[in-house]
Write an enzyme that holds these catalytic residues in place. Structure first.
Site, mmCIF file in Angstrom:
data_model
loop_
_atom_site.group_PDB
_atom_site.id
_atom_site.type_symbol
_atom_site.label_atom_id
_atom_site.label_comp_id
_atom_site.label_asym_id
_atom_site.label_seq_id
_atom_site.Cartn_x
_atom_site.Cartn_y
_atom_site.Cartn_z
ATOM 1 N N LYS A 234 -1.524 -12.626 -2.964
ATOM 2 C CA LYS A 234 -1.394 -11.405 -2.252
ATOM 3 C C LYS A 234 -0.585 -12.300 -0.520
ATOM 4 O O LYS A 234 -1.726 -13.508 -0.080
ATOM 5 C CB LYS A 234 -2.569 -11.723 -1.231
ATOM 6 C CG LYS A 234 -3.388 -10.707 -3.340
ATOM 7 C CD LYS A 234 -2.248 -8.948 -3.276
ATOM 8 C CE LYS A 234 -3.466 -8.229 -4.118
ATOM 9 N NZ LYS A 234 -2.557 -7.771 -4.268
ATOM 10 N N ASP A 263 2.482 -10.353 -3.626
ATOM 11 C CA ASP A 263 2.580 -9.061 -3.375
ATOM 12 C C ASP A 263 2.066 -8.221 -2.563
ATOM 13 O O ASP A 263 1.364 -9.269 -1.701
ATOM 14 C CB ASP A 263 1.160 -8.864 -4.046
ATOM 15 C CG ASP A 263 1.421 -7.215 -3.980
ATOM 16 O OD1 ASP A 263 1.475 -6.426 -3.908
ATOM 17 O OD2 ASP A 263 0.576 -6.875 -4.746
ATOM 18 N N GLU A 289 6.111 -7.917 -4.530
ATOM 19 C CA GLU A 289 5.957 -6.897 -4.536
ATOM 20 C C GLU A 289 5.587 -5.964 -3.502
ATOM 21 O O GLU A 289 5.600 -6.558 -2.673
ATOM 22 C CB GLU A 289 4.791 -6.685 -5.525
ATOM 23 C CG GLU A 289 4.381 -5.908 -5.719
ATOM 24 C CD GLU A 289 3.350 -6.328 -7.054
ATOM 25 O OE1 GLU A 289 2.189 -5.584 -7.346
ATOM 26 O OE2 GLU A 289 3.276 -7.350 -7.828
ATOM 27 N N GLU A 314 3.040 0.954 -8.228
ATOM 28 C CA GLU A 314 1.977 1.090 -8.201
ATOM 29 C C GLU A 314 1.491 2.148 -7.587
ATOM 30 O O GLU A 314 0.848 2.550 -7.711
ATOM 31 C CB GLU A 314 0.977 0.000 -7.578
ATOM 32 C CG GLU A 314 0.495 -0.505 -6.834
ATOM 33 C CD GLU A 314 0.497 -1.470 -6.649
ATOM 34 O OE1 GLU A 314 -1.220 -1.266 -5.789
ATOM 35 O OE2 GLU A 314 0.189 -2.895 -6.472
ATOM 36 N N ASP A 337 1.951 2.164 -13.414
ATOM 37 C CA ASP A 337 0.507 2.337 -14.144
ATOM 38 C C ASP A 337 0.168 3.455 -14.495
ATOM 39 O O ASP A 337 0.308 4.558 -14.306
ATOM 40 C CB ASP A 337 -0.180 2.066 -12.080
ATOM 41 C CG ASP A 337 -1.189 1.313 -13.371
ATOM 42 O OD1 ASP A 337 -2.302 1.598 -14.168
ATOM 43 O OD2 ASP A 337 -1.928 0.663 -11.960
ATOM 44 N N HIS A 364 1.730 -2.373 -13.032
ATOM 45 C CA HIS A 364 0.156 -2.445 -12.304
ATOM 46 C C HIS A 364 -1.070 -2.057 -13.252
ATOM 47 O O HIS A 364 -0.782 -1.011 -13.801
ATOM 48 C CB HIS A 364 0.223 -1.987 -10.888
ATOM 49 C CG HIS A 364 -0.335 -1.966 -10.116
ATOM 50 N ND1 HIS A 364 -1.219 -0.771 -10.220
ATOM 51 C CD2 HIS A 364 -1.058 -2.687 -9.287
ATOM 52 C CE1 HIS A 364 -2.459 -1.188 -9.675
ATOM 53 N NE2 HIS A 364 -2.451 -2.344 -9.070
#
Length: 427
Positions: A234, A263, A289, A314, A337, A364
């Site tokens: 992240k 991400d 991402e 996502e 997702d 995701h």
């Protein structure tokens, strides 16, 4: 094939053993994940939640379980939407229902009043995902097979009858979808070998934003020891130097052969995204991402055009928005997702479009992989998608009756009937 579907429908509706949906209940389940777990640049609390649809039937002990996913607040609103939108399912025989689920899906999505709360997004969109997943779970249980086996057992026309392809006619007509399925049919036998190997995955759980550098280092090493060959970190900190420091740290730990993804969770403006994507290039990201606001198709397009590998999906709410991203060439990796985007059938539609546009499927896992493991097998075997990898995080698996199993960086093939969505009663 259409005639066969009609005959099957008639036969099942007359059967004394027909499974009929007799009621709808919901569960508002919220989980405190613990310090730092689940945190990112925008979502700073360690709470995840499932809006659970339960389809009661006339057969004692048999029910369908579906999941929608959010981060706690508002989960009750999704459950209320489920209770209203699922009413047309009551008194439907499940085999009969699924012979026309594409039409049923559209009728629920186009509810003349609740549609205005979306359309096809927000609380009503998440409710639709939960409802759809419950239907497919129940259908798989009635057939006595795991979800992926159910999907692979369907004829082309039977599968198409489950899907809503409306508003996609400019990129994917019914006939084009049929040809895609038919063209990939011959390769199914060879691709079935993946069921013996299991589906590869990457680790997200090591790299939450609020973990300290020391925790990141320890967990990254543990992920490598567990057999993962790809990890996701992240980023999107208020201090961009912190992101770069941690990115360099992880790359040093994992070496050059391990795939490393980043991400952002929608944190950066488009100019900032360009600057940070360029800065992260030194550590060779496999993808970056959600680099900016998720509705900004042209912002993502500009990043793709600049040569950066972009993954999104996502929080893309429906197939039509995915269509826009694909038409604009605004992504490389598709992260649809099933607990966010319309459920099982909508995800299959998105995967069909991705196949046509030559994009990779890397879902995701708001469901921590429970439904997604089934879908990835189907995407590969039935649609001809590459054997790629699926996200893995394990912090909620202990609450499932049949939790997904990951060993040596691979999802083991599930064997229990259903979509692996049943949750323990004691939570």
């Amino acid at each position: 094939s259409g005639i066969t579907c009609e005959r099957t429908q008639h036969k099942m509706s007359q059967s004394k053993n027909a499974v009929i949906i007799t009621g709808i209940t919901t569960r508002d389940l919220r989980f405190d994940l613990g310090k730092g777990v689940g945190t990112d640049a925008v979502h700073t609390t360690s709470v995840w939640a499932y809006s659970v649809t339960i389809l009661k039937t006339n057969r004692p002990g048999l029910q369908g379980t579906g999941l929608g996913f959010c981060l706690g607040g508002g989960n009750d609103l999704i459950c209320q939407a489920i209770e209203q939108l699922a009413k047309p399912l009551i008194d439907r025989e499940i085999e009969d229902l699924m012979t026309e689920y594409g039409k049923v899906f559209r009728s629920i999505a186009e509810h003349p009043q609740y549609r205005w709360l979306g359309p096809h997004k927000g609380a009503v969109g998440l409710a639709l995902a939960s409802i759809t997943n419950a239907c497919f779970d129940l259908w798989s249980k009635v057939r006595g097979v795991p979800l992926y086996r159910l999907l692979l057992s369907l004829s082309v026309d039977e599968l198409l009858a489950c899907l809503d392809l409306s508003f996609l006619e400019d990129v994917l007509t019914v006939e084009q979808a049929r040809r895609l399925l038919e063209d990939e049919w011959a390769g199914r036998a060879e691709r079935m070998a993946i069921l013996e190997r299991g589906y590869p995955c990457y680790d997200t759980g090591f790299g939450w934003l609020h973990f300290s550098d020391e925790e990141i280092e320890k967990k990254a090493k543990a992920s490598l020891n567990a057999g993962f060959k790809a990890l996701k970190l992240k980023v999107g900190s208020a201090d961009s130097e912190r992101d770069l420091r941690r990115a360099r740290l992880v790359r040093k730990i994992v070496g050059s052969d391990v795939k490393l993804m980043f991400d952002v969770n929608q944190q950066w403006s488009v100019p900032q995204a360009h600057k940070m994507c360029e800065a992260l290039s030194e550590v060779n990201p496999y993808w970056i991402e959600e680099p900016t606001q998720p509705d900004d198709v042209f912002g993502h397009q500009s990043l793709v055009n600049a040569g950066y590998p972009i993954a999104v999906g996502e929080v893309i709410p429906n197939r039509v928005v995915f269509k826009s991203f694909m038409q604009a060439k605004a992504l490389h990796y598709v992260q649809v997702d099933p607990v966010r985007t319309g459920g099982v059938s909508e995800c299959i539609v998105v995967a069909m479009m991705a196949r046509k546009f030559g994009l990779k499927m890397v879902p995701h896992v708001g469901d921590v992989g429970q439904i997604n493991q089934h879908l990835c097998f189907f995407y590969h075997i039935a649609l001809g998608h590459d054997e790629f990898f699926l996200e893995s995080m394990d912090h909620l698996r202990k609450y499932f009756i049949n939790p997904a199993v990951v060993e040596n960086g691979v999802y083991k093939t599930p064997t229990e009937p259903g979509a692996s969505t049943d949750l323990r009663d004691d939570i």
